[in-house]
Write an enzyme that holds these catalytic residues in place. Structure first.
Site, short mmCIF file in Angstrom:
data_model
loop_
_atom_site.label_atom_id
_atom_site.label_comp_id
_atom_site.label_asym_id
_atom_site.label_seq_id
_atom_site.Cartn_x
_atom_site.Cartn_y
_atom_site.Cartn_z
N CYS A 1 3.56 8.54 0.94
CA CYS A 1 4.01 7.73 1.99
C CYS A 1 4.22 6.19 1.25
O CYS A 1 3.29 5.64 0.81
CB CYS A 1 2.99 7.83 2.81
SG CYS A 1 3.28 6.41 4.26
N GLU B 1 0.87 -1.05 -0.08
CA GLU B 1 0.04 0.09 0.07
C GLU B 1 0.88 1.25 -0.02
O GLU B 1 1.98 1.27 0.46
CB GLU B 1 -0.73 0.09 1.25
CG GLU B 1 -2.12 -1.22 1.09
CD GLU B 1 -3.01 -0.99 2.14
OE1 GLU B 1 -4.06 -1.57 1.87
OE2 GLU B 1 -2.48 -0.88 3.31
N CYS C 1 6.20 -6.64 7.58
CA CYS C 1 7.41 -6.08 8.41
C CYS C 1 7.72 -7.29 9.28
O CYS C 1 6.94 -7.65 10.09
CB CYS C 1 7.10 -4.83 8.85
SG CYS C 1 8.48 -4.21 9.70
N CYS D 1 -1.09 6.28 9.71
CA CYS D 1 0.34 5.69 10.23
C CYS D 1 -0.01 4.27 10.77
O CYS D 1 -0.94 4.40 11.77
CB CYS D 1 0.82 6.52 11.24
SG CYS D 1 1.20 8.19 10.50
N CYS E 1 6.41 -4.43 15.82
CA CYS E 1 6.27 -3.34 16.83
C CYS E 1 4.55 -3.61 17.23
O CYS E 1 3.89 -4.02 16.39
CB CYS E 1 6.49 -2.04 16.45
SG CYS E 1 8.06 -1.83 15.86
N CYS F 1 1.77 -1.75 15.50
CA CYS F 1 1.79 -1.41 14.18
C CYS F 1 1.06 -2.68 13.33
O CYS F 1 1.59 -3.70 13.58
CB CYS F 1 3.18 -1.26 13.68
SG CYS F 1 3.26 -0.99 11.96
N1 SAH Z 1 9.57 1.16 10.05
C1 SAH Z 1 9.64 2.41 9.90
C2 SAH Z 1 8.68 3.12 8.92
C3 SAH Z 1 7.24 2.63 8.94
S1 SAH Z 1 6.18 3.26 10.19
C4 SAH Z 1 9.54 2.87 11.37
O1 SAH Z 1 9.17 2.44 12.17
O2 SAH Z 1 9.98 4.39 11.65
C5 SAH Z 1 5.91 5.15 10.18
C6 SAH Z 1 5.59 5.53 11.48
O3 SAH Z 1 4.20 5.15 11.83
C7 SAH Z 1 6.42 5.08 12.57
O4 SAH Z 1 6.87 5.97 13.53
C8 SAH Z 1 5.50 4.14 13.34
O5 SAH Z 1 5.97 3.85 14.54
C9 SAH Z 1 4.38 4.67 13.38
N2 SAH Z 1 3.13 3.91 13.60
C10 SAH Z 1 3.19 2.41 13.58
N3 SAH Z 1 1.91 2.12 13.89
C11 SAH Z 1 1.28 2.91 14.24
C12 SAH Z 1 -0.21 3.38 14.80
N4 SAH Z 1 -1.03 2.35 15.03
N5 SAH Z 1 -0.44 4.58 15.06
C13 SAH Z 1 0.15 5.44 14.89
N6 SAH Z 1 1.39 5.71 14.38
C14 SAH Z 1 1.91 4.28 14.14
#
Ligand code: SAH
Length: 368
Positions: A121, A90, A128, A360, A132, A135
């Site tokens: 984006c 996406e 991934c 995000c 985390c 995410c």
């Molecule tokens: N892997 C990279 C880039 C992808 S995520 C990273 O972690 O930076 C881009 C941003 O979205 C990151 O800061 C991530 O922590 C955030 N993110 C992930 N899940 C989220 C959620 N459920 N709500 C808000 N932000 C989130």
């Protein structure tokens, strides 16, 4: 037939050499591919008719395909993109109105009264592996890294999905699915297509690569892309708390990540600290104080990061969903107030596209 889209300039020069042609032919191909987004050799009219035919008989230029596009109520467009092998990723195209220089605030800008900008984006992996806990991309299976061409093509497809915004300033954030620095070579290759004047021509300072903070890879990216912005997903003010949401945080701790940042900082690049606010877990005043203690450690190296607070975006699938909840509105404001009062440039981002799972942390590339 070999797909030329995604080949670097030296590789295209090789292709030209293979046809007995001088290097400038390879450079012409680079421009057709990445500046003009041209897929039809017949349209490459600065090449001789016989060369065009020759190329068309041996090669193709194909982009990944948009199979679905969802427009959010707030205007963000999420593209579901199918890659050559059928896997899906996406990309989100976010248009935003920009004030005319010296423009009056609050007035919507029509034609001629200030332009619209586009922020794309992009994803760097299918799924991934870092998992985390907040995410969604980490909750689906990791399949593979994207190629440099597949990363850059997302910008092209987003521009076509939002042609008006694409006429304005273009920004690219590597904040879609995946961890860019687990795929550093392809990311560097894609940055070359995007920032080269003969390619997309997007100024490097308008491009930001977001990472959980993999120190060695940060160094490699830093050398290859001197002006590109770096965003670190910190999300906590101490390693113990961080490690609870981000398994990778147990491997690479903040002092190591900060040392890598200091290595990168001498050039005038923008450094951002991202911080997802998880209700009751990292959004209390003591959490803000812990974050500020960390940020001040960067001051001796001359680093004044921007702090990007992101309201947690919930999701439900795949089950059981994330073990987090959004915080109360007032808590986010208080957190923002504390960080700003300490002298940091801070913003509280309510991501766009929540209603179509484009915000995000909500990307998982599942068809609607
Ligand atoms: N892997 C990279 C880039 C992808 S995520 C990273 O972690 O930076 C881009 C941003 O979205 C990151 O800061 C991530 O922590 C955030 N993110 C992930 N899940 C989220 C959620 N459920 N709500 C808000 N932000 C989130």
């Amino acid at each position: 037939m070999q797909n030329l889209y995604g080949l670097s300039r030296p590789e295209l020069i090789q292709v030209a050499a293979g046809l007995g042609l001088p290097p400038y032919r390879g450079r012409q191909l680079f421009r057709h591919l990445y500046r003009h987004g041209q897929t039809d050799f017949g349209e490459m009219t600065d090449l001789s008719a016989s060369l065009r035919e020759d190329l068309a008989s041996r090669f193709s230029v194909t982009h990944p395909r948009v199979v679905e596009s969802s427009r959010s109520g707030d205007g963000a467009v999420k593209l579901l993109i199918e890659l050559e092998d059928g896997l899906l990723v996406e990309t989100v195209a976010i248009g935003s109105r920009r004030e005319a220089v010296g423009g009056k605030s609050g007035r919507a800008q029509g034609a001629g009264g200030g332009a619209s900008d586009l922020t794309v984006c992009v994803s760097t992996q299918v799924g991934c592996p870092l998992a985390c806990t907040f995410c969604r991309s980490g909750a689906i299976a990791f399949r593979r890294n994207l190629t440099a061409g597949e990363i850059a093509a997302q910008v092209l497809l987003a521009e076509r999905a939002a042609p008006e915004a694409a006429k304005g300033r273009r920004n690219v954030v590597y904040m879609g699915m995946g961890e860019p620095l687990l795929n550093t070579d392809a990311v560097i290759g894609s940055l070359d297509f995007l920032t080269d004047g003969d390619g997309f021509g997007i100024p490097a300072r308008r491009v930001t690569v977001s990472t959980v903070g993999l120190p060695d890879e940060m160094g490699k990216l830093g050398k290859a892309a001197p002006h590109v912005g770096i965003a670190i997903s910190l999300h906590a003010g101490d390693d113990e708390t961080r490690g609870r949401f981000m398994p990778i945080g147990r491997r690479h701790r903040m002092p190591e990540i900060f040392a890598a940042l200091e290595e990168l900082s001498p050039s005038n690049r923008r450094i951002t600290i991202e911080y997802v606010l998880l209700g009751g877990e990292n959004d209390r005043p003591e959490d803000a104080r812990a974050l500020l203690r960390q940020l001040r450690r960067l001051a001796p190296a001359g680093i004044r990061p921007h702090v990007n607070l992101i309201a947690f975006n919930p999701w439900e699938e795949p089950e059981p969903g994330p073990p987090h909840r959004p915080g109360a509105e007032g808590d986010a404001e208080r957190f923002l107030g504390m960080v700003s009062a300490a002298g940091f440039v801070a913003t509280l981002r309510r991501s766009r596209g929540r209603d179509v799972l484009a915000a995000c942390g909500q990307l998982a590339a599942t068809p609607a």
